[in-house]
Design a protein around this motif. Structure first.
Motif, PDB file in Angstrom:
ATOM      1  N   ASN A 145       0.827  -1.206   0.000  1.00  0.00           N
ATOM      2  CA  ASN A 145       0.000   0.000   0.000  1.00  0.00           C
ATOM      3  C   ASN A 145       0.861   1.256   0.000  1.00  0.00           C
ATOM      4  O   ASN A 145       0.640   2.177  -0.791  1.00  0.00           O
ATOM      5  CB  ASN A 145      -0.922   0.006   1.223  1.00  0.00           C
ATOM      6  N   LEU A 146       1.854   1.285   0.874  1.00  0.00           N
ATOM      7  CA  LEU A 146       2.718   2.465   0.970  1.00  0.00           C
ATOM      8  C   LEU A 146       3.552   2.648  -0.291  1.00  0.00           C
ATOM      9  O   LEU A 146       3.761   3.784  -0.747  1.00  0.00           O
ATOM     10  CB  LEU A 146       3.624   2.357   2.197  1.00  0.00           C
ATOM     11  N   MET A 147       4.027   1.566  -0.866  1.00  0.00           N
ATOM     12  CA  MET A 147       4.862   1.676  -2.060  1.00  0.00           C
ATOM     13  C   MET A 147       4.062   2.159  -3.275  1.00  0.00           C
ATOM     14  O   MET A 147       4.602   2.855  -4.136  1.00  0.00           O
ATOM     15  CB  MET A 147       5.520   0.332  -2.378  1.00  0.00           C
ATOM     16  N   GLN A 148       2.773   1.827  -3.319  1.00  0.00           N
ATOM     17  CA  GLN A 148       1.918   2.352  -4.386  1.00  0.00           C
ATOM     18  C   GLN A 148       1.885   3.875  -4.331  1.00  0.00           C
ATOM     19  O   GLN A 148       2.028   4.568  -5.342  1.00  0.00           O
ATOM     20  CB  GLN A 148       0.477   1.805  -4.238  1.00  0.00           C
ATOM     21  N   ILE A 149       1.699   4.404  -3.135  1.00  0.00           N
ATOM     22  CA  ILE A 149       1.646   5.864  -2.956  1.00  0.00           C
ATOM     23  C   ILE A 149       3.015   6.470  -3.233  1.00  0.00           C
ATOM     24  O   ILE A 149       3.131   7.531  -3.858  1.00  0.00           O
ATOM     25  CB  ILE A 149       1.177   6.203  -1.522  1.00  0.00           C
ATOM     26  N   ALA A 150       4.063   5.803  -2.750  1.00  0.00           N
ATOM     27  CA  ALA A 150       5.430   6.309  -2.924  1.00  0.00           C
ATOM     28  C   ALA A 150       5.799   6.427  -4.405  1.00  0.00           C
ATOM     29  O   ALA A 150       6.445   7.395  -4.816  1.00  0.00           O
ATOM     30  CB  ALA A 150       6.422   5.393  -2.201  1.00  0.00           C
ATOM     31  N   ARG A 151       5.384   5.458  -5.204  1.00  0.00           N
ATOM     32  CA  ARG A 151       5.682   5.503  -6.641  1.00  0.00           C
ATOM     33  C   ARG A 151       4.994   6.688  -7.313  1.00  0.00           C
ATOM     34  O   ARG A 151       5.573   7.374  -8.150  1.00  0.00           O
ATOM     35  CB  ARG A 151       5.267   4.181  -7.299  1.00  0.00           C
ATOM     36  N   ILE A 152       3.748   6.938  -6.920  1.00  0.00           N
ATOM     37  CA  ILE A 152       2.998   8.062  -7.492  1.00  0.00           C
ATOM     38  C   ILE A 152       3.660   9.391  -7.132  1.00  0.00           C
ATOM     39  O   ILE A 152       3.743  10.305  -7.961  1.00  0.00           O
ATOM     40  CB  ILE A 152       1.536   8.037  -6.995  1.00  0.00           C
ATOM     41  N   ARG A 153       4.182   9.465  -5.922  1.00  0.00           N
ATOM     42  CA  ARG A 153       4.759  10.728  -5.437  1.00  0.00           C
ATOM     43  C   ARG A 153       6.263  10.828  -5.675  1.00  0.00           C
ATOM     44  O   ARG A 153       6.884  11.818  -5.302  1.00  0.00           O
ATOM     45  CB  ARG A 153       4.455  10.894  -3.937  1.00  0.00           C
ATOM     46  N   GLY A 154       6.836   9.800  -6.272  1.00  0.00           N
ATOM     47  CA  GLY A 154       8.263   9.841  -6.550  1.00  0.00           C
ATOM     48  C   GLY A 154       9.134   9.800  -5.315  1.00  0.00           C
ATOM     49  O   GLY A 154      10.186  10.436  -5.246  1.00  0.00           O
ATOM     50  N   VAL A 155       8.706   9.003  -4.332  1.00  0.00           N
ATOM     51  CA  VAL A 155       9.409   8.914  -3.051  1.00  0.00           C
ATOM     52  C   VAL A 155      10.194   7.603  -3.001  1.00  0.00           C
ATOM     53  O   VAL A 155       9.730   6.558  -3.467  1.00  0.00           O
ATOM     54  CB  VAL A 155       8.400   8.991  -1.883  1.00  0.00           C
ATOM     55  N   SER A 156      11.374   7.646  -2.415  1.00  0.00           N
ATOM     56  CA  SER A 156      12.247   6.480  -2.378  1.00  0.00           C
ATOM     57  C   SER A 156      11.768   5.411  -1.400  1.00  0.00           C
ATOM     58  O   SER A 156      11.039   5.700  -0.446  1.00  0.00           O
ATOM     59  CB  SER A 156      13.667   6.904  -1.981  1.00  0.00           C
ATOM     60  N   LYS A 157      12.215   4.181  -1.645  1.00  0.00           N
ATOM     61  CA  LYS A 157      11.903   3.060  -0.759  1.00  0.00           C
ATOM     62  C   LYS A 157      12.479   3.306   0.632  1.00  0.00           C
ATOM     63  O   LYS A 157      11.884   2.926   1.641  1.00  0.00           O
ATOM     64  CB  LYS A 157      12.469   1.768  -1.344  1.00  0.00           C
ATOM     65  N   ARG A 158      13.629   3.984   0.691  1.00  0.00           N
ATOM     66  CA  ARG A 158      14.267   4.267   1.975  1.00  0.00           C
ATOM     67  C   ARG A 158      13.364   5.130   2.860  1.00  0.00           C
ATOM     68  O   ARG A 158      13.237   4.878   4.068  1.00  0.00           O
ATOM     69  CB  ARG A 158      15.600   4.978   1.743  1.00  0.00           C
TER      70      ARG A 158
END
Length: 306
Positions: A96-109
């Motif tokens: 769930n968090l990684m879906q949002i992170a990809r949309i916002r261009g945020v790193s896995k770290r």
């Protein structure tokens, strides 16, 4: 700097005016409580701030950007959990968090750091369907913090949580605000939640902000010292001394006690003066008004417009 600035905000639905010209601002790093009964206008205000509905009149600025004129730049600074967090139940917490992170261009770290912040390290690979309500709320908070927003908006975030869950969520929120220097706008009708969390609180009812008060860890912050004094010396003698002191604003006798209103930080000076005059003090303490007392004072004092 004002992270959020609200000026003369109105909202009318049909023939009913829901929000009636409210004004307030939130400073950087401040936790701001929005307190009122159900139906007071809290959620309507939040829905306008996050751009879900438009105001009838008034101005909303986020980090200096006018929401009506520059919506994308204004909302880029906002993270929000309005009502229940929107999550994909068939995915794990991390997915769930990684879906949002990809949309916002945020790193896995950064996502890993947020997982640790909200204390879900051991459950992030479990599907959301297996999460308790408290875990969903913490995951929703992590999702709202993706991208390091300047303003975090929470609408009744502890609804349905048990006491342990409320305490846990509160500590996580304090930690997030302190570590990331995020301003938090939290709407609630739970007095203890606001008193234990917020730096400032706005009281709203029927679409009107009646008062905005500063808070400290004991209750409503006051610019004056409200003191209760008990003494074994005859009260008339004590009153003769007190009435000559320039920093005593007023005094009142309540049975065996004297209630005093002093200029700020003058309590120790008062005590030293009375002792030097031979007054025997048996008890002295600050009479701190808590949030519940102030809430009931505003609600029952006729201040709210019917």
């Amino acid at each position: 700097m004002d992270v959020l600035e609200i000026k003369n905000l109105h909202k009318t639905l049909g023939n009913t005016e829901i929000i009636k010209g409210i004004n307030f601002s939130i400073n950087q790093g401040e936790i701001f409580g929005f307190l009122g009964p159900n139906g007071a206008g809290k959620t309507t205000t939040i829905r306008m701030i996050v751009g879900l509905i438009e105001p009838t009149n008034g101005e909303i600025k986020i980090c200096g950007y006018d929401l009506s004129k520059n919506k994308e730049k204004a909302l880029k600074n906002v993270g929000a959990v309005v009502e229940s967090p929107e999550l994909y139940r068939y995915l794990s917490g991390k997915e769930n968090l990684m879906q949002i992170a990809r949309i916002r261009g945020v790193s896995k770290r950064e996502v890993e750091e947020l997982i640790k912040l909200v204390g879900l390290e051991n459950r992030m690979n479990d599907k959301i369907s297996k999460y308790s309500l408290g875990m969903k709320q913490r995951l929703g908070l992590a999702a709202a913090l993706i991208g390091n927003p300047k303003l975090l908006i929470l609408d009744e975030p502890t609804n349905g949580l048990d006491p342990a869950g409320i305490l846990e969520f509160r500590e996580i929120l304090k930690k997030a605000s302190k570590e990331k220097k995020i301003s938090v706008f939290i709407s609630s009708h739970i007095l203890s939640e606001i008193q234990n969390l917020c730096d400032k609180v706005a009281f709203i009812n029927k679409g009107i902000i009646q008062s905005i008060e500063k808070m400290d860890n004991k209750g409503i912050y006051s610019e004056k010292d409200d003191i209760i004094l008990k003494t074994n010396t005859p009260i008339n003698i004590v009153l003769d001394i007190i009435k000559k002191l320039p920093y005593v604003i007023r005094s009142k006798v309540n049975g065996e006690r004297i209630t005093l209103l002093l200029e700020k930080d003058m309590t120790s000076k008062l005590v030293n003066k009375l002792v030097s005059k031979g007054v025997e003090i048996s008890e002295v303490y600050k009479n701190k008004q808590d949030l519940e007392e102030r809430y009931m004072e505003l609600m029952n004092g006729g201040s709210f417009i019917e």
